[in-house]
Design a protein around this motif. Structure first.
Motif, PDB file in Angstrom:
ATOM      1  N   GLN A 104       0.962  -1.114  -0.057  1.00 54.72           N
ATOM      2  CA  GLN A 104       0.200  -0.107   0.017  1.00 54.72           C
ATOM      3  C   GLN A 104       0.838   1.202   0.220  1.00 54.72           C
ATOM      4  OE1 GLN A 104      -2.364  -1.085   3.577  1.00 54.72           O
ATOM      5  NE2 GLN A 104      -4.174  -1.196   2.205  1.00 54.72           N
ATOM      6  N   LEU A 105       1.822   1.356   0.942  1.00 51.29           N
ATOM      7  CA  LEU A 105       2.736   2.473   1.092  1.00 51.29           C
ATOM      8  C   LEU A 105       3.864   2.617   0.117  1.00 51.29           C
ATOM      9  CD1 LEU A 105       2.912   2.397   4.731  1.00 51.29           C
ATOM     10  CD2 LEU A 105       1.010   3.821   3.332  1.00 51.29           C
ATOM     11  N   ILE A 106       4.408   1.571  -0.484  1.00 52.63           N
ATOM     12  CA  ILE A 106       5.481   1.813  -1.299  1.00 52.63           C
ATOM     13  C   ILE A 106       5.371   1.183  -2.701  1.00 52.63           C
ATOM     14  CG2 ILE A 106       8.106   0.808  -1.800  1.00 52.63           C
ATOM     15  CD1 ILE A 106       8.090   0.555   1.436  1.00 52.63           C
ATOM     16  N   VAL A 107       4.917   0.033  -3.076  1.00 46.02           N
ATOM     17  CA  VAL A 107       4.825  -0.726  -4.374  1.00 46.02           C
ATOM     18  C   VAL A 107       3.768  -0.237  -5.149  1.00 46.02           C
ATOM     19  CG1 VAL A 107       4.407  -3.021  -5.508  1.00 46.02           C
ATOM     20  CG2 VAL A 107       5.599  -2.877  -3.185  1.00 46.02           C
ATOM     21  N   ILE A 108       2.618  -0.056  -4.766  1.00 46.65           N
ATOM     22  CA  ILE A 108       1.451   0.451  -5.477  1.00 46.65           C
ATOM     23  C   ILE A 108       1.532   2.037  -5.887  1.00 46.65           C
ATOM     24  CG2 ILE A 108      -1.143   1.307  -5.569  1.00 46.65           C
ATOM     25  CD1 ILE A 108      -1.641  -1.418  -4.221  1.00 46.65           C
TER      26      ILE A 108
END
Length: 701
Positions: A435-439
């Motif tokens: 949620q916080l990095i990849v997307i």
């Protein structure tokens, strides 16, 4: 890499192995069973339908039925007319000298109008047997339905009429029979199972249906039996109406919401307490769907198909995706979803469901995945207005879209719907990483680059950049352990016996302490990288952005990149070869060999070496059926790690590292609390072992 670091790495590999094993879907259990003969084969003998006979009871009920449910003819004294789609009968009580007297009109028997008096008196000489039987059945069913459904009876039967609404995202077909949505087509997504591809159809009239039910002391009304009057108010709104009597209306109003894949449905009523008792306080809803296939890889699509639901104030939950499952839910149920890998149908009541019985059953060896159903009850009032309302979501499992949908549907201070949980991003820490990095990175890069193979490459480089300090720390730990190999060998030669194992370990730990090295420092950086690898394991198979996106030889990055199929099935591997999975395995073996060469005394541990080479082979079996985008990512990640290792080798002067460590070893060094406790424990262990040896010697004497 020293023995302890290698052991840690093996343990982490076993964690991955266990994680994938627990997440590996079940294989199809049985071969295709024989199907039954198609319906419609003509039965013979006793199985043939027997002609229906109009009984005296039917005739006795006919006059009261026409008078109760028909309308009095204007200008005529005490004459009543009952007109429906199947019959048009007039009755005058004053003319009723016998059973047939007083009646006039006809019954529609398959397009042939049969005089009502002929049916009553049984005179069918001028008609075929089929027409005679159809006329009797039509009249009998009309009497039964009129007395059963009362004010709703005029809406029984008739042809289903359809109205179509569409926008840029979807095409929705509404049917007058049941007043329901009977087909939803997603215009921006194509199936991967048909040639040529066709737009994804979430369901149609044959695969899904829903209806509402009223249950009173006298009757049970099911909207599936009613034929609504359908009319389109404008390009985005259609109304299904039941004008029950003068001033009495019960209707379903549907409105398409642009861009959000939403259909708003409101129950609008006026004066219904004249036909539905005010004591009716609940409304039942039944919903069933056969979930069809849209993807190439049935394994993952089946594994990610489940019934989801959410209670108010709680997080979403789901039925077991593997096998059959059912739950009886009681409480404030916020929504229920029929979900497959990339698309979902979700019903969100404006208030809540009070109870819901939900079920899911697997359908093996079929074009369908599962049978899903819901039988729910919700609060209801007969007061004028709109006592019940819903929002239907028919669309993709897109994380950004579902987050926007949550914001659009939840009022200020309301309970979050958490519809983004329909996208399986892993649990706990792994979901946060996605949620916080990849997307965010994935979404940002996709605004500028359309090739998702390149996007995955950039994402891999970004993640490797974030984890670079950990990778470098791990390599330096291996280098320190490697340059201490001569001193470690001296200690091992000094204490070769097993009885001196404790002393040998004690001096080894003292050497590490003096030199500033740690046998565990190589494990920790790798452990810190593990959550990212596992997060990717959840992200790629569920990223709808990759669906249908081709790269090199891979037709669909969300499915296996099958380069050829085998004429047989290998257990746990399957019957096809995935090239990205094969490349990942080869690079993984090369990476394992490089690590084995880097560790001191690696050739002296053949058992550990065999285990290290076995792990990439096991990954080959597990990842062969996974999304090609995932194998491609792991392939890139391993390849970059190998390049980093060679760069570290050239940039790190191990002689200098050895000199620094030996210099540190000569300096006086205060023991840490941990080391002091460890040495104390070792001394106690040695004393215990010596005492044990003395006691054994006494017993031998």
């Amino acid at each position: 890499m020293d023995k302890n670091s290698l052991t840690g790495m093996v343990l982490m590999g076993l964690v991955i192995f266990l994680f994938m094993w627990l997440n590996k879907p079940k294989q199809d259990q049985a071969a295709l069973q024989e199907t039954e003969q198609a319906a419609g084969v003509e039965n013979s003998g006793a199985n043939k339908a027997q002609p229906l006979i109009i009984t005296p009871e039917d005739i006795n009920r006919l006059a009261p039925t026409v008078m109760s449910f028909g309308k009095q003819v204007e200008g005529e004294t005490a004459t009543y007319r009952l007109a429906t789609s199947d019959l048009d009968i007039t009755y005058t009580p004053a003319l009723a000298a016998d059973s047939a007297s007083g009646f006039s009109g006809s019954v529609n028997a398959g397009g042939v109008l049969v005089d009502i008096r002929n049916i009553i008196e049984g005179r069918f000489g001028q008609y075929t047997p089929e027409t005679a039987d159809a006329a009797r059945r039509t009249l009998h069913d009309a009497i039964v339905n009129l007395n059963k459904y009362k004010s709703f009876a005029p809406f029984i039967g008739g042809d289903n009429k359809t109205v179509v609404l569409e926008n840029d995202q979807m095409r929705v077909t509404f049917g007058s029979r049941g007043g329901r949505i009977q087909e939803v087509v997603l215009k921006k997504y194509d199936t991967e199972t048909t040639t040529p591809p066709t737009p994804v159809t979430l369901f149609n009239a044959e695969t899904a249906a829903y209806n509402f039910t009223f249950t009173t002391a006298e009757q049970r009304i099911n909207t599936a039996d009613l034929n609504f009057q359908a009319s389109a108010l404008n390009d985005s709104t259609v109304v299904m109406s039941l004008p029950l009597a003068d001033g009495v209306t019960w209707q379903l109003r549907y409105t398409l919401v642009p861009e959000l894949y939403l259909v708003k449905m409101d129950l609008v009523q006026q004066g219904v307490d004249a036909v539905i008792p005010p004591s009716t306080t609940t409304l039942g809803m039944d919903w069933a769907m056969q979930l069809g296939r849209n993807e190439i890889g049935r394994t993952f699509e089946e594994r990610n198909s489940a019934v989801y639901y959410k209670f108010t104030g709680e997080g979403p939950d789901e039925l077991d995706a593997n096998g059959d499952d059912a739950e009886k839910l009681t409480g404030h149920i916020k929504w229920v979803a029929f979900k497959n890998q990339f698309f979902s149908s979700v019903i969100i009541p404006r208030q809540h469901f009070s109870t819901a019985d939900i079920e899911s059953h697997e359908i093996k060896n079929s074009e369908f995945l599962k049978d899903m159903s819901m039988q729910a009850v919700m609060p209801y009032s007969t007061a004028d207005g709109s006592p019940v309302g819903f929002s239907w979501y028919f669309g993709p499992n897109s994380y950004p879209l579902l987050c926007d949908l949550d914001d659009a549907l939840v009022a200020d201070g309301g309970d979050s719907l958490e519809l983004d949980r329909l996208v399986n991003l892993g649990w706990g820490l792994f979901r946060w990483i996605n949620q916080l990095i990849v997307i965010p990175v994935f979404t940002f890069v996709s605004k500028f680059i359309s090739n998702y193979g390149i996007i995955i490459l950039i994402l891999t480089l970004f993640i490797k950049l974030i984890t670079f300090p950990f990778t470098y720390k791990s390599y330096m730990s291996q280098a320190k352990m490697r340059v201490l190999a001569p001193e470690i060998k001296e200690i091992n030669d000094k204490y070769p016996d097993q009885a001196d194992a404790m002393k040998r370990q004690q001096e080894t730990m003292a050497l590490y302490s003096r030199a500033g090295a740690s046998p565990f420092s190589g494990c920790l950086p790798m452990l810190l990288q593990m959550p990212v690898l596992i997060a990717m394991f959840s992200f790629f198979p569920n990223a709808i952005e990759l669906r249908g996106q081709s790269f090199l030889w891979a037709h669909d990055l969300s499915a296996p990149d099958v380069i050829f199929s085998l004429p047989f099935t290998i257990p746990f591997y399957g019957n096809h070869v995935s090239l990205f999975c094969l490349l990942m395995t080869v690079v993984n073996i090369i990476y394992t060999r490089i690590n084995m060469q880097n560790q001191p005394g690696g050739n002296n541990m053949p058992g550990m070496k065999w285990m290290m080479y076995l792990m990439p082979v096991m990954f080959l079996f597990f990842f062969n059926d996974y999304a090609s985008g995932l194998s491609y990512y792991y392939f890139l990640s391993l390849l970059i790690t190998i390049v980093q290792t060679y760069i570290f080798r050239r940039c790190v002067n191990e002689d200098k590292v050895r000199a620094e460590m030996l210099a540190n070893a000569k300096k006086p060094r205060k023991k840490s609390g941990f080391m002091a406790r460890l040495e104390e424990a070792q001394k106690k262990q040695e004393a215990y072992m010596r005492e044990q040896s003395r006691q054994q010697a006494r017993r031998r004497r």
